[in-house]
Write a protein that holds these residues in place. Structure first.
Motif, PDB file in Angstrom:
ATOM      1  N   THR A 173      -5.542  -5.265  11.855  1.00 22.37           N
ATOM      2  CA  THR A 173      -4.602  -5.458  12.961  1.00 22.37           C
ATOM      3  C   THR A 173      -5.340  -5.873  14.221  1.00 22.37           C
TER       4      THR A 173
ATOM      5  N   LEU B 223       2.331   1.374  10.652  1.00 26.31           N
ATOM      6  CA  LEU B 223       1.585   0.987   9.460  1.00 26.31           C
ATOM      7  C   LEU B 223       1.935   1.892   8.285  1.00 26.31           C
TER       8      LEU B 223
ATOM      9  N   GLU C 138       1.119   2.404  16.515  1.00 26.36           N
ATOM     10  CA  GLU C 138       0.678   1.411  15.534  1.00 26.36           C
ATOM     11  C   GLU C 138       0.410   2.070  14.185  1.00 26.36           C
TER      12      GLU C 138
ATOM     13  N   ARG D 227      -6.051  -2.146   6.089  1.00 26.22           N
ATOM     14  CA  ARG D 227      -4.948  -2.788   6.792  1.00 26.22           C
ATOM     15  C   ARG D 227      -5.022  -2.510   8.295  1.00 26.22           C
ATOM     16  N   LEU D 228      -5.474  -1.311   8.643  1.00 23.89           N
ATOM     17  CA  LEU D 228      -5.615  -0.970  10.052  1.00 23.89           C
ATOM     18  C   LEU D 228      -6.690  -1.825  10.698  1.00 23.89           C
TER      19      LEU D 228
END
Length: 536
Positions: A386, A342, A338, A382-383
Motif C-alpha cells: 500500500t 485491509l 488502513e 499486502r500491507l
C-alpha cells in the motif's frame, strides 16, 4: 390476583415528534391495584388480566353511559354502573366505548346496581383486552382519585428534577471534554443498571455499570441482542443514536428496575448527550469502534484485568472466540483505519487498535483449519504494497489456540516490534518479524532500563553523542545493521564509496575503535542498540 413483574422493551426514537419532551408520569394498572387503599376494597381482576402493565395517566369517577367520548386515553375509570343496570346492550357498548377511547382499565364497585360481576361486561372486556376490576367491598372513590393524582404529580415533579439533573451532569462532562466512558458511568449511576452502547449490528462498543452485572449481560449478549431487536424483554429500554437522518447505534439500559417512563427519560437524555459528544469530536476524534477495540486490546496486553473476564467483552464486540486460532500482531507505522480496511478486503476477522503513536495492535481470529502463518505473511505483504507503507514493520507472535494465551502473545509481539523499531525492510527484515528474528536486539531491549547498560552505551558512543556527531551516528547505525556492508551503506545514504570511507574513518577516530575488529565492532553495535532502545 397475580401481579407479574414482566416489562416490555421500549424502543424509543429520538428526533421524532416527542423528542425533547418529558415522558408522561404514570402508574401501571397493576401498581394502582396494589395500593393499600385499593386493597382495602378487595379488588378482583375479572377480565383483561394480561394488560395490567398498561399505564394509568389519570383517574376519572364517571357514571355516564357515554363516558368514552370524554376520555383522551390512559384513564382508569371508576364507576358503580348504576346507569347500566338491567340493560345488557348498554353494558357491552360501555366497555367497547372505553376500549375505543384507549382507557387503561375500568373499576366497578359492586353494590345495589351489580351485586356480582356482570357477565356481559366481563365477556366484552375480555374480548377487547380491557382490564375489568371489581371491588367486593364498598370503597370511597374520592380516596383513590386523591391517592393516584397526588402520586402522579409527585412523579411529574421527580421526572422534571431527574431530567434536569441528568442533563446538567452530562452537559458539564461534555463541556469539560470528558471521554465517552465518563458519560456512560454517569448514566449508569442514575439508572442503577448496566448500560451498553452498540452499533447497528448489535456489536458492543462500550459499557458501564457494576462490573459483575455488566459481565452477566455480556455473557448472554447474543440472546439479549436478538431480544432487543424483537422489541421485548424485562426492563430493557433503548434509544437510537443518530443525526441528520442517519442512525449509527443505540444505547440500552439493561434490566432497568424503575418505572418505564423514568427509564425512557434516562435513555433519551443519554442519547442526546452521546450524539452531542460524537458531533463535537470527543475522545480525540477516535470512533467508538476504535475506542472499544483499543480498550479491549490494552486490557488484554496489560494483564491488569483477568483474561477470562475479557472473554465476554470480546464475544460481544463481534470477535469469534470459540474454537479459533488467535494471531497477535503489532504493526509499526501502519494507520489503524488502513489496517482495518485491509482486514475486510482480505476477509480476515480481527480487532485493530492504536496502542501508541505509530504502534497498532491487530488480533486476528482464524478458523482452526486456516493456515495462520500463510495468512499473516499475505496480510503483511499486502500491507507493504500500500502507498506509504514501504517501511512498515509487522511483528507477530506465534499463533495461540487458547484465549488465555492471547495476552502473552500480544506482549511478545509488542516486544518484537520494539526490538526492531526504526528499522524497515530496506535493512533486510522479513515481511513478518518474529521473536526468532530479533536475536541480540531483543535482549538489549529487555535490558534497556538497566543503569549499567545505559552507562556502557554512553561510554562506548561518547564521541558521537554530541549534535555534530548525529550524522556519523546514523551512518554507523546503517553500517552495523547491514553487517558492515560498505556498498549497501553507501547506497542507503546516497553517497559515494570514497565519501563513506571518510565517514567511517571519522567514526573510528572519534570512538577510538577499529570497526574491522569483530569484538570492537560488536561492542559498538551493542552500545548503539542500547542507545536506540533507551530513546524509543
Amino acid at each position: 390476583m397475580t401481579i407479574s413483574s414482566d416489562r416490555p422493551l421500549t424502543a424509543h426514537r429520538p428526533g421524532g415528534p416527542d423528542a425533547g419532551r418529558l415522558p408522561e408520569p404514570a402508574l401501571s394498572v397493576r401498581e394502582v391495584l396494589a395500593l393499600e387503599r385499593v386493597l382495602a376494597g378487595r379488588p378482583e381482576v375479572v377480565a383483561g388480566a394480561g394488560r395490567l402493565d398498561q399505564p394509568v395517566r389519570w383517574v376519572h369517577v364517571a357514571e355516564a353511559a357515554d363516558v368514552g367520548v370524554m376520555l383522551s386515553g390512559g384513564e382508569m375509570v371508576l364507576t358503580t354502573g348504576v346507569l347500566l343496570a338491567g340493560d345488557e346492550g348498554k353494558q357491552a357498548e360501555y366497555i367497547r366505548s372505553l376500549h375505543r377511547a384507549e382507557a387503561a382499565a375500568v373499576v366497578l364497585g359492586l353494590g345495589r346496581a351489580f351485586p356480582t360481576p356482570p357477565d356481559v361486561m366481563r365477556r366484552a372486556a375480555e374480548r377487547c383486552g380491557l382490564p375489568l376490576v371489581v371491588l367486593h367491598r364498598p370503597f370511597p372513590f374520592a380516596e383513590l382519585t386523591e391517592e393516584v393524582q397526588s402520586r402522579l404529580v409527585r412523579r411529574k415533579y421527580a421526572a422534571v428534577s431527574l431530567s434536569e439533573a441528568v442533563r446538567s451532569a452530562l452537559t458539564a462532562l461534555i463541556t469539560a471534554g470528558a471521554p465517552l466512558q465518563a458519560l456512560l458511568d454517569e448514566i449508569a449511576r442514575h439508572s442503577a443498571c448496566p448500560v451498553v452502547v452498540t452499533n447497528l449490528a448489535h456489536r458492543v462498543l462500550a459499557t458501564a455499570g457494576e462490573r459483575p452485572a455488566v459481565d452477566d449481560v455480556l455473557r448472554d449478549w447474543e440472546r439479549i441482542a436478538r431480544q432487543a431487536g424483537a422489541g421485548e424483554g424485562d426492563g430493557w429500554i433503548r434509544a437510537e443514536l443518530g443525526g441528520r437522518g442517519e442512525r449509527w447505534g443505540r444505547i440500552v439500559l439493561c434490566g432497568h428496575r424503575g418505572d418505564t417512563a423514568t427509564g425512557r427519560l434516562l435513555a433519551d437524555r443519554a442519547a442526546e448527550a452521546l450524539v452531542l459528544h460524537r458531533m463535537l469530536g470527543g475522545d480525540a476524534g477516535r470512533t467508538w469502534e476504535e475506542q472499544s477495540a483499543r480498550s479491549l486490546l490494552t486490557d488484554l496486553a496489560g494483564g491488569a484485568v483477568p483474561v477470562r473476564q475479557l472473554l465476554p467483552r470480546a464475544r460481544a464486540a463481534g470477535l469469534p472466540v470459540n474454537r479459533r486460532v488467535f494471531v497477535p500482531l503489532v504493526v509499526q507505522g501502519g494507520e489503524p483505519a488502513e489496517l482495518d480496511r485491509l482486514l475486510r478486503l482480505l476477509g480476515l476477522t480481527g480487532l485493530v487498535a492504536e496502542l501508541a503513536d505509530g504502534v497498532t495492535a491487530v488480533l486476528l481470529s482464524l478458523a482452526r483449519d486456516q493456515d495462520a502463518r500463510a495468512l499473516t505473511e499475505h496480510f503483511a505483504a499486502r500491507l507493504r504494497g500500500t502507498a506509504g507503507a514501504a517501511r512498515t514493520v509487522v511483528a507477530a507472535a506465534d499463533p495461540r489456540t487458547a484465549w488465555d494465551e492471547v495476552p502473552a502473545g500480544l506482549r511478545e509481539a509488542r516486544h518484537v516490534a520494539d526490538a526492531v523499531a526504526g528499522f524497515g525492510p530496506a535493512l533486510g527484515l522479513p515481511a513478518v518479524v518474529r521473536l526468532g528474528d530479533v536475536h541480540l536486539r531483543g535482549l538489549v531491549r529487555l535490558l534497556r532500563e538497566n543503569p549499567h547498560v545505559q552507562s556502557f552505551a554512553e561510554r562506548e558512543l561518547d564521541g558521537l553523542l554530541c549534535d555534530a556527531g548525529q550524522e556519523l551516528l546514523d551512518v554507523l547505525r546503517t553500517y552495523l545493521a547491514t553487517g558492515r556492508n560498505k556498498s549497501r551503506t553507501a547506497q542507503l545514504h546516497h553517497v559515494s564509496r570514497p565519501a563513506l570511507y571518510r565517514r567511517l574513518e571519522a567514526i573510528q577516530g572519534r570512538l577510538g575503535v577499529d570497526l574491522d575488529d569483530f569484538e570492537q565492532a560488536a561492542s559498538v553495535h551493542i552500545a548503539l542498540l542500547a542507545h536506540d532502545a533507551q530513546r524509543q
